[in-house]
Design a protein around this motif. Structure first.
Motif, short mmCIF file in Angstrom:
data_model
loop_
_atom_site.label_atom_id
_atom_site.label_comp_id
_atom_site.label_asym_id
_atom_site.label_seq_id
_atom_site.Cartn_x
_atom_site.Cartn_y
_atom_site.Cartn_z
N UNK A 163 -40.09 59.67 -1.17
CA UNK A 163 -39.99 61.11 -1.44
C UNK A 163 -39.26 61.36 -2.76
N UNK A 164 -38.17 60.63 -2.97
CA UNK A 164 -37.42 60.80 -4.21
C UNK A 164 -38.26 60.40 -5.41
N UNK A 165 -39.09 59.39 -5.18
CA UNK A 165 -39.99 58.95 -6.24
C UNK A 165 -40.97 60.07 -6.61
N UNK A 166 -41.54 60.70 -5.57
CA UNK A 166 -42.48 61.80 -5.80
C UNK A 166 -41.78 62.98 -6.47
N UNK A 167 -40.50 63.17 -6.13
CA UNK A 167 -39.74 64.29 -6.71
C UNK A 167 -39.19 63.93 -8.09
N UNK A 168 -39.50 62.71 -8.54
CA UNK A 168 -39.01 62.25 -9.84
C UNK A 168 -37.50 62.11 -9.91
#
Lengths: 330, 343
Positions: free
Chosen positions: B307-312
């Motif tokens: 999720x953090x990856x998707x949220x950059x």
């Protein structure tokens, strides 16, 4: 005196000292560079960082806890201090004060989590290692600080002495800090009431509590002292490296642990001495240095370090077992 | 959970609480609630992108490496020990396997092609067994503390890897191996299947065999276990061999995913495996912990990371949140106790 010596001969320190002496004699004979003043000063300077941290971790281990978040603590202390030093000038006293306060504050967080929430110290310090380190790199973006104040870069050099080859020696910041922290740790552990209480806490927590020791206060003291040593160590490391990098210190926590435990401190608590820790550190330092001087490919140095750790702990365990058997048959 | 009935008093109480802890029900329920909450929150923030096949699949690709390593750590933690040498073991085995596969493979198909790959994997497992035997022997028969022993083997094994390769990477593995790390079988990543292939037998071994029971008992009280007639030394030896073998499988999966091997890959995973195991309800002092809990914990960590990856967000923020979750989850029962919600 013979009795004292007989007791010393059976101690863990004696074994370590023997191994170190054999190594030192061997290296002095086999290499030209080992037993020189310059090499000894270089060794002290480069191992001061690990040594100072080891003195802090020793106190934590004696109290029956463990801390592996100190490399993250050191990284934060270093970063904040040098950021402020670059901005406001400051001086030696103030930079060490700031780094110490940061270290103590982060140590207090560990102590509160461990004591008040009653979580084991290994869990807390793994968690805080990730929290401290993650936040530091996230906030700073992992950027290095390359330019340090000139007075800081220049360092301290006392009792300078120049030999015939025009190589100068002296007490530098690293050696000074190492000596101060080892002395301080020795004084706390051996010459204060608090020190005895820390041994008692690690030896038997339940008993210490029933005797009316303030365990919370002791925990605060122990983990804040660890934080203090991390703060001091971080600055002398920055001075030696001439830069501050938020990502280089984390990962060295197990090296420090190895030195302290090699020195005879028990993970179960209640056991360990400053002298033993110095010997553990010396063994690692002499060995790594010796391998380089002997021309062993540096690629293999880790292999030998691991081998010596395994042999040394196995030998200690075997001698302890023989001692126990001896007691039983007597 | 706060209004759950009190456990029965009397002699049965201790036994009941022991059974309760062993089934790990409370921990697993708490983790499941946390997981649902996280998925809901991230779902709201990120929207549909969080539920696409690609996202779920990428999670399934990433989980097995850390997952298998966590299992390797977990089994030693349950026995009251610790294995710091899992990463260096995984790397050394991967190096050996990669070396054989890049040097010996004739052509790209045929009997010898398959044969040499099997030989390579066998050599990797053999090396792992030797490391496991060394660890187990020193810990069980010489009585050295696991942390110190495995710290020594960790350094030594990594040293062998660095020494033999001079720190270089071995790359260019056959397609069959790359498939193991990056391919899918009916939409499921192959690495996930490998994870299942090791996790299920391990769950059975821990939960339903005398060996598993002995492992938990040693973690609770080694002396008592020994006096009850169990050859604890043999069991400990086996625990460290199994841990090493799991590390070798993790090494195989890592090598397949990166299409290369190196003596110092994935070192930052070492403490994360302890984090994952403890979050999953494994007691770092030994005696307790279930595979199901660790799998839940791995999924939670992976969901946060993805999720953090998707949220950059930065990976380092993920690390910090992982740490915070660990403190949070382990603190919950103690806070409840403090507030007087339970006993």
């Amino acid at each position: 005196m013979p009795e004292n010596f007989a007791r010393f001969r059976r101690s863990h320190e004696f074994w370590l000292l023997s191994v170190i002496l054999i190594l030192v004699v061997g290296l002095s004979v086999m290499t030209e560079g080992f037993l020189t003043l310059q090499n000894l000063f270089d060794l002290l300077t480069s191992y001061a960082f690990l040594g100072i941290l080891a003195s802090g971790l020793l106190v934590v281990l004696i109290s029956g806890g463990i801390d592996i978040s100190f490399t993250a603590t050191a990284s934060i202390a270093q970063y904040i201090t040098m950021l402020l030093a670059n901005k406001y000038g400051l001086n030696w006293f103030i930079v060490f004060a700031i780094a110490s306060v940061v270290g103590i504050a982060l140590g207090a967080i560990n102590a509160v989590l461990i004591d008040r929430l009653n979580i084991s110290s290994i869990i807390v310090s793994i968690a805080t290692l990730n929290i401290f380190y993650g936040l530091l790199v996230f906030i700073t973006g992992g950027k290095y600080i390359y330019s340090l104040p000139p007075w800081f870069s220049h360092g301290i050099y006392w009792f300078e002495y120049v030999d015939a080859d025009e190589i100068s020696y002296g007490i530098n910041l690293q050696i000074l800090a190492l000596a101060v922290m080892f002395t301080l740790t020795w004084l706390i552990l051996n010459r204060t009431n608090i020190g005895r209480q820390i041994y008692a806490l690690g030896g038997n927590r339940e008993a210490a509590q029933r005797l009316g020791f303030n365990v919370f206060r002791l925990n605060i003291l122990v983990y804040c002292y660890m934080g203090l040593t991390a703060g001091v160590a971080s600055l002398i490391q920055a001075q030696l490296a001439q830069s501050v990098a938020p990502t280089v210190l984390v990962g060295k926590e197990l090296d420090v642990l190895a030195a302290v435990v090699l020195g005879g401190a028990s993970l179960a608590g209640g056991v360990g001495t400053v002298f033993g820790t110095i010997l553990g550190l010396t063994l690692l330092a002499v060995m790594q240095n010796g391998l380089i001087l002997l021309g062993v490919s540096s690629y293999y140095s880790q292999f030998f370090v691991g081998l010596v750790i395994l042999l040394s702990v196995s030998a200690t365990a075997l001698s302890a077992r023989r001692k126990r058997k001896g007691v039983m048959t007597e | 959970m706060s209004n759950a009935p009190h456990p029965p008093r009397g002699p049965d109480a201790a036994l009941m609480s022991l059974i309760g802890s062993l089934t790990g029900d409370v921990t697993n329920r708490r983790l499941a609630i946390l997981l649902v909450a996280l998925v809901a929150v991230f779902g709201l923030i990120i929207g549909e992108g969080f539920f696409t096949k690609a996202t779920v699949q990428s999670m399934a690709f990433q989980l097995p490496e850390l997952g298998i390593l966590s299992l390797a750590m977990m089994i030693t933690l349950i026995s009251g020990g610790l294995n710091l040498s899992i990463i260096s073991t995984a790397n050394l085995c991967a190096l050996a396997m990669a070396y054989i596969m890049t040097k010996m493979l004739p052509g790209t198909e045929g009997f010898a092609f398959v044969g040499w790959q099997i030989v390579a994997i066998a050599v990797g497992l053999l090396i792992a067994s030797i490391i496991g035997l060394v660890n187990g022997f020193i810990i069980a028969y010489l009585g050295v503390s696991p942390i110190l022993t495995t710290l020594g083997t960790m350094t030594m094994v990594k040293g062998i890897g660095i020494g033999m390769t001079r720190g270089n990477v071995i790359s260019g593995l056959p397609d069959s191996i790359v498939f193991l790390g990056n391919g899918t079988v009916v939409g499921i990543p192959t690495a996930m299947l490998v994870f299942a292939v090791v996790a299920i037998p391990m769950a059975i071994a821990l939960g339903r065999t005398p060996f598993g029971a002995a492992t938990y008992m040693i973690g609770s009280n080694e002396k008592a276990t020994q006096f009850s007639g169990i050859d604890t030394k043999r069991v400990i030896l086996r625990i460290y061999v199994i841990s090493s073998l799991l590390a070798a499988v993790a090494g195989l999966v890592m090598m397949a995913r990166f299409n290369s091997a190196n003596a110092s890959y994935a070192e930052s995973y070492l403490l994360v495996t302890i984090l994952a195991a403890v979050l999953g309800g494994v007691d770092p002092m030994g005696g307790f912990g279930k595979i199901a809990g660790v799998i839940l914990s791995l999924v939670i960590l992976q969901v946060i990371s993805s999720a953090f990856n998707l949220l950059n967000f930065s990976q380092f923020l993920t690390l910090a949140i992982w740490g915070a979750i660990l403190v949070g989850v382990t603190a919950v029962p103690n806070i409840r106790k403090r507030l007087g919600l339970i006993d």
